[in-house]
Design an enzyme around this catalytic site. Structure first.
Site, PDB file in Angstrom:
ATOM      1  N   THR A  37       0.555  -1.290   0.109  1.00  0.00           N
ATOM      2  CA  THR A  37      -0.027  -0.061   0.105  1.00  0.00           C
ATOM      3  C   THR A  37       0.862   1.076  -0.005  1.00  0.00           C
ATOM      4  O   THR A  37       1.961   1.151   0.465  1.00  0.00           O
ATOM      5  CB  THR A  37      -0.804  -0.112   1.225  1.00  0.00           C
ATOM      6  OG1 THR A  37      -1.814  -1.150   1.184  1.00  0.00           O
ATOM      7  CG2 THR A  37      -1.763   1.127   1.605  1.00  0.00           C
ATOM      8  N   THR A  38       0.211   2.384  -0.790  1.00  0.00           N
ATOM      9  CA  THR A  38       0.978   3.618  -0.371  1.00  0.00           C
ATOM     10  C   THR A  38      -0.122   4.525   0.010  1.00  0.00           C
ATOM     11  O   THR A  38      -1.046   4.612  -0.575  1.00  0.00           O
ATOM     12  CB  THR A  38       1.654   4.085  -1.832  1.00  0.00           C
ATOM     13  OG1 THR A  38       2.445   3.113  -2.324  1.00  0.00           O
ATOM     14  CG2 THR A  38       2.183   5.495  -1.499  1.00  0.00           C
TER      15      THR A  38
END
Length: 190
Positions: A37-38
């Protein structure tokens, strides 16, 4: 004198010849798989912008293409979560409920620092065993605020933050483009 055992440090190029042979015979060579995830956040002149991707992965497999990673805490604040989806969802729902009770008891909107304190105390209690890395952003009577809360409970207050597997790429954009007093449109574009 040659060592008996090769050290396990540094880059290894053992598979270069194998990959070239596979390619020459028409086979697909192995490629890296993106996972993780970012999540990002940045302050602008009058507020906060939060952003997150929407993919939920389980190892190399995309488990959900439309995963909610920006969580509602209160009318004046939201929280982005990276890590174990169930942990981030439970943690933010629990603190959101506590903030709603706080607002009902006091008759005032909760401050962002109150949410940050509740989140970090909960995560610190479990010493990193709750897999929630969070970015908290909101605006209260003292202005806009942006915090990172790590799974073990440590916090930072910064003008722009990134977390997750793509955080280095996102941070390079922020470091090259962020400046004080950005407009809302400039912050969203970034």
């Amino acid at each position: 004198m040659t060592p008996l055992i090769e050290p396990n440090t540094g880059f290894k190029f053992d598979n270069v010849k194998r990959n070239q042979l596979l390619s020459d015979k028409g086979y697909m060579t192995p490629t890296a798989t993106k996972t993780g995830t970012t999540i990002v956040g940045l302050l602008y002149k009058d507020g906060v912008v939060l952003g997150a991707d929407t993919r939920a992965t389980s190892g190399p497999i995309v488990a959900d293409k439309n995963c909610r990673k920006i969580h509602y805490l209160a009318p004046n604040m939201y929280c982005c979560g990276a890590g174990t989806a169930a942990d981030t969802d439970y943690t933010t729902n629990m603190v959101g409920s506590q903030l709603a009770l706080h607002a009902l008891n006091t008759g005032r909107e909760a401050r962002v620092v109150t949410a940050m304190t509740k989140l970090k105390q909960y995560l610190f209690r479990y010493q990193g065993h709750v897999g929630a890395a969070l970015i908290l952003g909101g605006v209260d009577v003292t202005g806009p605020h942006l915090f990172t809360i790590h799974p073990h409970g440590s916090t930072d207050k910064l003008p722009y933050v990134t977390m997750g597997s793509g955080s280095l790429n996102a941070m390079s954009v922020f470091e090259s483009s962020w400046r004080p007093n950005l407009t809302r449109d400039e912050a969203v574009e970034m």
